[in-house]
Enzyme design. Structure first.
Site, PDB file in Angstrom:
ATOM      1  N   LYS A   1       0.948  -1.342  -0.226  1.00 62.01           N
ATOM      2  CA  LYS A   1       0.149  -0.592  -0.198  1.00 62.01           C
ATOM      3  C   LYS A   1       0.932   0.981  -0.267  1.00 62.01           C
ATOM      4  CE  LYS A   1      -2.936  -2.741   3.427  1.00 62.01           C
ATOM      5  NZ  LYS A   1      -3.165  -2.776   4.555  1.00 62.01           N
ATOM      6  N   GLY A   2       2.007   1.146   0.404  1.00 63.32           N
ATOM      7  CA  GLY A   2       2.550   2.635   0.756  1.00 63.32           C
ATOM      8  C   GLY A   2       2.908   3.080  -0.490  1.00 63.32           C
TER       9      GLY A   2
ATOM     10  N   ASP B   1       7.015   2.797  -2.279  1.00 63.91           N
ATOM     11  CA  ASP B   1       7.574   4.189  -1.176  1.00 63.91           C
ATOM     12  C   ASP B   1       9.092   4.358  -0.946  1.00 63.91           C
ATOM     13  OD1 ASP B   1       7.529   1.891   0.202  1.00 63.91           O
ATOM     14  OD2 ASP B   1       5.871   2.362   1.457  1.00 63.91           O
TER      15      ASP B   1
ATOM     16  N   ASP C   1      14.964  -0.029   1.815  1.00 64.07           N
ATOM     17  CA  ASP C   1      15.259   0.146   3.036  1.00 64.07           C
ATOM     18  C   ASP C   1      16.308  -1.291   3.254  1.00 64.07           C
ATOM     19  OD1 ASP C   1      15.769  -0.053   5.919  1.00 64.07           O
ATOM     20  OD2 ASP C   1      13.202  -1.212   6.025  1.00 64.07           O
TER      21      ASP C   1
ATOM     22  N   LYS D   1      16.671   4.088   1.725  1.00 59.76           N
ATOM     23  CA  LYS D   1      17.488   3.649   3.035  1.00 59.76           C
ATOM     24  C   LYS D   1      18.672   3.010   2.649  1.00 59.76           C
ATOM     25  CE  LYS D   1      14.402   3.565   6.696  1.00 59.76           C
ATOM     26  NZ  LYS D   1      13.861   2.864   7.561  1.00 59.76           N
TER      27      LYS D   1
ATOM     28  N   PHE E   1      12.771   5.694  11.237  1.00 57.61           N
ATOM     29  CA  PHE E   1      11.371   5.063  11.005  1.00 57.61           C
ATOM     30  C   PHE E   1      10.705   5.745  10.322  1.00 57.61           C
ATOM     31  CE2 PHE E   1       7.507   2.515  11.229  1.00 57.61           C
ATOM     32  CZ  PHE E   1       7.804   2.165  10.575  1.00 57.61           C
ATOM     33  N   VAL E   2      10.424   6.527   8.919  1.00 57.99           N
ATOM     34  CA  VAL E   2       9.435   7.258   8.830  1.00 57.99           C
ATOM     35  C   VAL E   2       7.995   7.538   8.507  1.00 57.99           C
ATOM     36  CG1 VAL E   2      11.677   8.631   7.376  1.00 57.99           C
ATOM     37  CG2 VAL E   2      10.367   7.072   5.807  1.00 57.99           C
TER      38      VAL E   2
ATOM     39  N   ASP F   1       3.184   4.321   6.103  1.00 60.13           N
ATOM     40  CA  ASP F   1       2.322   4.058   7.890  1.00 60.13           C
ATOM     41  C   ASP F   1       3.040   3.712   9.270  1.00 60.13           C
ATOM     42  OD1 ASP F   1       2.785   0.903   6.827  1.00 60.13           O
ATOM     43  OD2 ASP F   1       1.688   0.768   8.269  1.00 60.13           O
TER      44      ASP F   1
ATOM     45  N   ARG G   1      -0.397   7.291   6.805  1.00 60.31           N
ATOM     46  CA  ARG G   1      -0.550   6.890   5.465  1.00 60.31           C
ATOM     47  C   ARG G   1      -1.404   8.038   4.694  1.00 60.31           C
ATOM     48  NH1 ARG G   1       1.340   1.983   4.094  1.00 60.31           N
ATOM     49  NH2 ARG G   1       0.087  -0.203   5.193  1.00 60.31           N
TER      50      ARG G   1
END
Ligand code: IMP
Ligand code: MG
Length: 177
Positions: A44-45, A101, A104, A133, A154-155, A161, A167
């Protein structure tokens, strides 16, 4: 970690995000030069980023949506990518643009790129992530396009989310620990 919206510090404002998206779109418009593109939004990000980005792309474009998840709890990665819903049309000979999104560990990006190579003979595969990241990377992978580099925090917001929430923020923020 409890996260309240009033505790969040703005990392990238709405204006910064929208400006950067236009820059990325300009690069992509020049690269694809009017060729057909299939943009694949990773739910969903990436939803906010993908819809804002494609509005600035001027080539013939189709949108697809797939759903993956790797996060087990609110903030820690499981290290395993779950293909929750990954139904796609025939992408043989297509220019595939994957929109994420954040990269990581890189496991999700690697999973997706491998998935495309295993299932299709695409004309091109490009990976675009709003955030990169780099510092937490576990597999050797770099997005072809990214909006901003972030360090190891953590953003939250603009699609990203915290436990399913936030979101809908128009900016990207973080909580100072
Ligand atoms: P990777 O597979 O470790 O590269 O993780 C990618 C996914 O982890 C992203 O698509 C996000 O859903 C999630 N993720 C990683 N870092 C963050 C963060 O700082 N905030 C929110 N989600 C994150
Ligand atoms: Mg994601």
């Amino acid at each position: 970690m409890e996260v309240k919206v009033e505790d969040l510090k703005v990392l990238f404002s709405e204006e910064q995000i929208q400006k950067r998206i236009k820059e990325l779109a300009k690069e992509m418009n020049a690269f694809y030069k009017g060729e057909d593109v299939v943009a694949i939004c990773v739910l969903k990000g990436a939803v906010m980023f993908a819809v804002d980005l494609v509005k600035h792309l001027d080539m013939p474009l189709q949108m697809e949506f797939i759903r993956l998840s790797s996060y087990g709890s609110a903030m820690s990665t499981t290290g395993k990518v779950n293909a929750v819903d990954i139904k796609l049309p025939d992408l043989n000979d297509k220019n595939v643009l994957i929109i994420e999104d954040i990269v990581d560990t890189g496991l999700t990006a690697k999973f997706l790129i491998d998935f495309m190579h295993c299932n299709f003979n695409a004309k091109s595969i490009k990976f675009c992530s709003l955030l990169d990241k780099k510092i937490t990377r576990k597999v050797d992978i770099e997005p072809d396009y990214y909006g901003f580099e972030v360090d190891d925090k953590f953003v939250i917001g603009y699609g990203l989310d915290y436990d399913g929430y936030y979101r809908n923020l128009r900016y990207i923020g973080y909580k100072e620990m």
